[in-house]
Write an enzyme that holds these catalytic residues in place. Structure first.
Site, PDB file in Angstrom:
ATOM      1  N   SER A 150       0.904  -1.326   0.173  1.00 61.75           N
ATOM      2  CA  SER A 150       0.166  -0.043   0.179  1.00 61.75           C
ATOM      3  C   SER A 150       0.822   1.219  -0.159  1.00 61.75           C
ATOM      4  O   SER A 150       1.971   1.226   0.646  1.00 61.75           O
ATOM      5  CB  SER A 150      -0.932  -0.153   1.445  1.00 61.75           C
ATOM      6  OG  SER A 150      -1.336   1.266   1.412  1.00 61.75           O
ATOM      7  N   TYR A 175      -2.048  -0.539  10.155  1.00 61.52           N
ATOM      8  CA  TYR A 175      -2.299  -0.972   8.783  1.00 61.52           C
ATOM      9  C   TYR A 175      -0.846  -0.739   7.680  1.00 61.52           C
ATOM     10  O   TYR A 175      -0.450  -1.979   7.482  1.00 61.52           O
ATOM     11  CB  TYR A 175      -3.460  -0.318   8.066  1.00 61.52           C
ATOM     12  CG  TYR A 175      -3.657  -0.401   6.763  1.00 61.52           C
ATOM     13  CD1 TYR A 175      -3.938  -1.715   6.347  1.00 61.52           C
ATOM     14  CD2 TYR A 175      -3.450   0.319   5.700  1.00 61.52           C
ATOM     15  CE1 TYR A 175      -4.080  -1.859   4.934  1.00 61.52           C
ATOM     16  CE2 TYR A 175      -3.431   0.306   4.228  1.00 61.52           C
ATOM     17  CZ  TYR A 175      -3.759  -1.009   3.928  1.00 61.52           C
ATOM     18  OH  TYR A 175      -4.073  -1.237   2.603  1.00 61.52           O
TER      19      TYR A 175
HETATM   20  N1  LIG Z   1      -8.496  -0.045  -2.207  1.00 55.76           N
HETATM   21  C1  LIG Z   1      -7.332   0.815  -2.114  1.00 55.76           C
HETATM   22  O1  LIG Z   1      -7.203   1.897  -2.304  1.00 55.76           O
HETATM   23  C2  LIG Z   1      -6.031   0.062  -1.780  1.00 55.76           C
HETATM   24  C3  LIG Z   1      -4.761   0.755  -1.393  1.00 55.76           C
HETATM   25  C4  LIG Z   1      -3.745   0.233  -1.051  1.00 55.76           C
HETATM   26  C5  LIG Z   1      -3.813  -1.276  -0.795  1.00 55.76           C
HETATM   27  N2  LIG Z   1      -4.798  -1.909  -0.862  1.00 55.76           N
HETATM   28  C6  LIG Z   1      -4.759  -3.146  -0.898  1.00 55.76           C
HETATM   29  O2  LIG Z   1      -5.400  -3.983  -1.687  1.00 55.76           O
HETATM   30  C7  LIG Z   1      -5.906  -5.258  -1.307  1.00 55.76           C
HETATM   31  C8  LIG Z   1      -7.323  -5.325  -1.847  1.00 55.76           C
HETATM   32  O3  LIG Z   1      -8.001  -3.939  -1.106  1.00 55.76           O
HETATM   33  P1  LIG Z   1      -9.765  -3.888  -1.836  1.00 55.76           P
HETATM   34  O4  LIG Z   1      -9.579  -2.580  -1.846  1.00 55.76           O
HETATM   35  O5  LIG Z   1      -9.981  -4.578  -2.729  1.00 55.76           O
HETATM   36  O6  LIG Z   1     -10.102  -4.164  -0.225  1.00 55.76           O
HETATM   37  P2  LIG Z   1     -11.440  -5.045   0.028  1.00 55.76           P
HETATM   38  O7  LIG Z   1     -11.520  -5.002   1.363  1.00 55.76           O
HETATM   39  O8  LIG Z   1     -12.557  -4.860  -0.833  1.00 55.76           O
HETATM   40  O9  LIG Z   1     -10.794  -6.702  -0.352  1.00 55.76           O
HETATM   41  C9  LIG Z   1     -10.229  -7.416   0.432  1.00 55.76           C
HETATM   42  C10 LIG Z   1     -11.021  -8.726   0.586  1.00 55.76           C
HETATM   43  O10 LIG Z   1     -10.440  -9.767   1.640  1.00 55.76           O
HETATM   44  C11 LIG Z   1     -11.325 -10.324   2.235  1.00 55.76           C
HETATM   45  N3  LIG Z   1     -10.693 -10.724   3.267  1.00 55.76           N
HETATM   46  C12 LIG Z   1     -10.430  -9.975   4.501  1.00 55.76           C
HETATM   47  N4  LIG Z   1      -9.611 -10.837   5.530  1.00 55.76           N
HETATM   48  C13 LIG Z   1      -9.647 -11.858   4.968  1.00 55.76           C
HETATM   49  C14 LIG Z   1      -9.094 -13.246   5.549  1.00 55.76           C
HETATM   50  N5  LIG Z   1      -8.627 -13.342   6.630  1.00 55.76           N
HETATM   51  N6  LIG Z   1      -9.220 -14.329   4.703  1.00 55.76           N
HETATM   52  C15 LIG Z   1      -9.681 -14.027   3.382  1.00 55.76           C
HETATM   53  N7  LIG Z   1     -10.369 -13.154   3.158  1.00 55.76           N
HETATM   54  C16 LIG Z   1     -10.338 -12.049   3.593  1.00 55.76           C
HETATM   55  C17 LIG Z   1     -12.408  -9.304   2.512  1.00 55.76           C
HETATM   56  O11 LIG Z   1     -13.686  -9.959   2.681  1.00 55.76           O
HETATM   57  C18 LIG Z   1     -12.557  -8.582   1.214  1.00 55.76           C
HETATM   58  O12 LIG Z   1     -13.501  -9.062   0.408  1.00 55.76           O
HETATM   59  C19 LIG Z   1      -5.639  -5.219   0.198  1.00 55.76           C
HETATM   60  O13 LIG Z   1      -4.681  -5.921   0.429  1.00 55.76           O
HETATM   61  C20 LIG Z   1      -5.521  -3.692   0.447  1.00 55.76           C
HETATM   62  O14 LIG Z   1      -4.987  -3.717   1.955  1.00 55.76           O
HETATM   63  C21 LIG Z   1      -6.023  -1.480  -1.493  1.00 55.76           C
END
Ligand SMILES: NC(=O)c1ccc[n+]([C@@H]2O[C@H](COP(=O)([O-])OP(=O)(O)OC[C@H]3O[C@@H](n4cnc5c(N)ncnc54)[C@H](O)[C@@H]3O)[C@@H](O)[C@H]2O)c1
Length: 362
Positions: A150, A175
């Site tokens: 991230s 985080y």
């Molecule tokens: N969206 C952003 O702006 C952003 C920015 C930086 C990093 N990220 C990273 O990208 C990745 C995806 O993010 P996103 O925006 O799609 O978030 P999101 O929350 O929509 O997707 C994450 C998914 O992981 C699932 N999850 C959580 N804990 C879990 C576990 N223990 N086992 C199985 N599933 C689990 C959740 O149910 C969710 O559907 C994450 O790692 C997030 O930290 C996202």
């Protein structure tokens, strides 16, 4: 340039598969890489409205119907469940693993730290261990582990744009600390077990069926209810907003190019390890972002033409854990993959507003 691998006919394990980015990745793989075998896991937790996750799952199933030679297997469960992860690896023997499952969100990590340790540290460790053991008994195991990091690892980095060469040892949220830890853990596993891994530092991803905990989505909900939106740091925040399809395109490029396995002079592997930023390389002022969002919400008829925005806007100070600017240096991604995000904020927010209108039947 690393050697490219084809994704067609591969077994690809996507964690967080019904998350915002994960579901878009699965859809993209089905649309463009068929025949492909996708296995997804998600615990479908209720950190935000589960009906959005169900909607995304249904979209994947709809798309699958167009690709009879491809397969999609969905496992509802947690990556923190080591037995389950090992079972999935034994059964499906993934060629490529994309770890997107995580407890996301900076603010929530202040009140709910346990969720971050479980998903982001224990869960990621289980994925690493499973990748490591996929090579046991001289079997050709996982070819490439791609995982989400991230932009929050940059903390309050003063230097912009943020470069993967910058020192990122001072996280300002748990985080961010878990995401930086993922990069460190992946490095150790790449070095010790020669597992090709690529970490991707995503920058503020937005788009249709996005995360309700993110500002643009929360603002929309509040404006619709006639509530006041709070704009942090008095609007002097800059974010490198990245449209979800651009992110997914970038992930797809990276998946095809595992860092090369090489030995150093000591005969031991040089870790096949890389980290990239994926962002727009064009930070936008939060106030400008809100203006475009408003215009697009009116255009999509989510809000009426005469909506009085000024009376629903409050400029407030910075929140703990937040940073004033995120700005990605994306030169390495462009150099190695010729890839650069191309969706304008207006186009991206237009698609979000249209999806919102339809999903919530405003
Ligand atoms: N969206 C952003 O702006 C952003 C920015 C930086 C990093 N990220 C990273 O990208 C990745 C995806 O993010 P996103 O925006 O799609 O978030 P999101 O929350 O929509 O997707 C994450 C998914 O992981 C699932 N999850 C959580 N804990 C879990 C576990 N223990 N086992 C199985 N599933 C689990 C959740 O149910 C969710 O559907 C994450 O790692 C997030 O930290 C996202």
């Amino acid at each position: 340039m690393e050697e490219r691998i084809k994704l067609q006919n591969k077994t690809i394990f996507v964690t967080g598969a019904v998350g915002f980015i994960g579901s878009n990745l699965v859809l993209e793989l089905l649309r463009t890489q068929s025949p492909v075998l996708v296995v997804g896991i998600d615990n479908m937790n209720d950190y935000y409205d589960v009906s959005i996750k169900e909607w995304r799952l249904a979209e994947i199933e709809k798309e699958l119907a167009n690709h009879p030679d491809s397969s999609w297997t969905f496992v509802k469960g947690s990556i923190a469940d080591k037995g389950l992860i090992n079972k999935i690896f034994e059964e499906y023997k993934p060629d490529i693993v994309v770890n997107l499952a995580a407890q996301a969100g900076v603010r929530y990590s202040i009140t709910n730290p346990d969720a971050y340790i479980e998903a982001n540290l224990v869960g990621f460790y289980n994925i690493l261990e499973a990748c490591r053991h996929s090579n046991d008994n001289d079997v050709k195991g996982v070819e490439h582990l791609v995982y989400a990091s991230s932009s929050s690892v940059y903390g309050s980095n003063k230097k912009v744009p943020y470069s993967t060469d910058d020192k990122v040892d001072n996280p300002v949220s748990l985080y961010a600390a878990t995401k930086k830890s993922n990069e460190l853990m992946a490095h150790a596993y790449s070095k010790l077990y020669n597992i090709p891994s690529t970490g991707l530092r995503f920058f503020t991803v937005y788009g249709p069926a996005g995360r309700p905990d993110m500002a643009y989505f929360g603002f929309t909900n509040k404006l619709l209810k006639g509530e006041t939106i709070q704009i942090f740091n008095y609007g002097n925040c800059k974010r490198d907003f990245t449209y979800v399809y651009d992110i997914v395109e970038g992930v797809k490029c990276v998946m095809q190019a595992p860092p090369e396995k090489k030995n150093g002079e000591d005969g031991l592997p040089i870790p096949p390890y890389k980290v990239y930023n994926i962002g727009n390389n064009q930070p936008e002022n939060l106030l400008d972002f809100v203006t475009i969002l408003q215009e697009e919400l009116i255009r999509a008829k989510v809000l009426p033409e005469d909506y009085d925005f000024e009376s629903h806007k409050e400029l407030v100070p910075m929140q703990p854990g937040d940073v004033p600017v995120t700005y990605a240096d994306t030169t390495p991604l462009e150099r190695d993959f010729g890839f650069k995000p191309s969706t304008s904020l207006r186009d991206g927010l237009r698609r979000f507003a249209e999806w919102y209108k339809e999903f919530y039947q405003v």
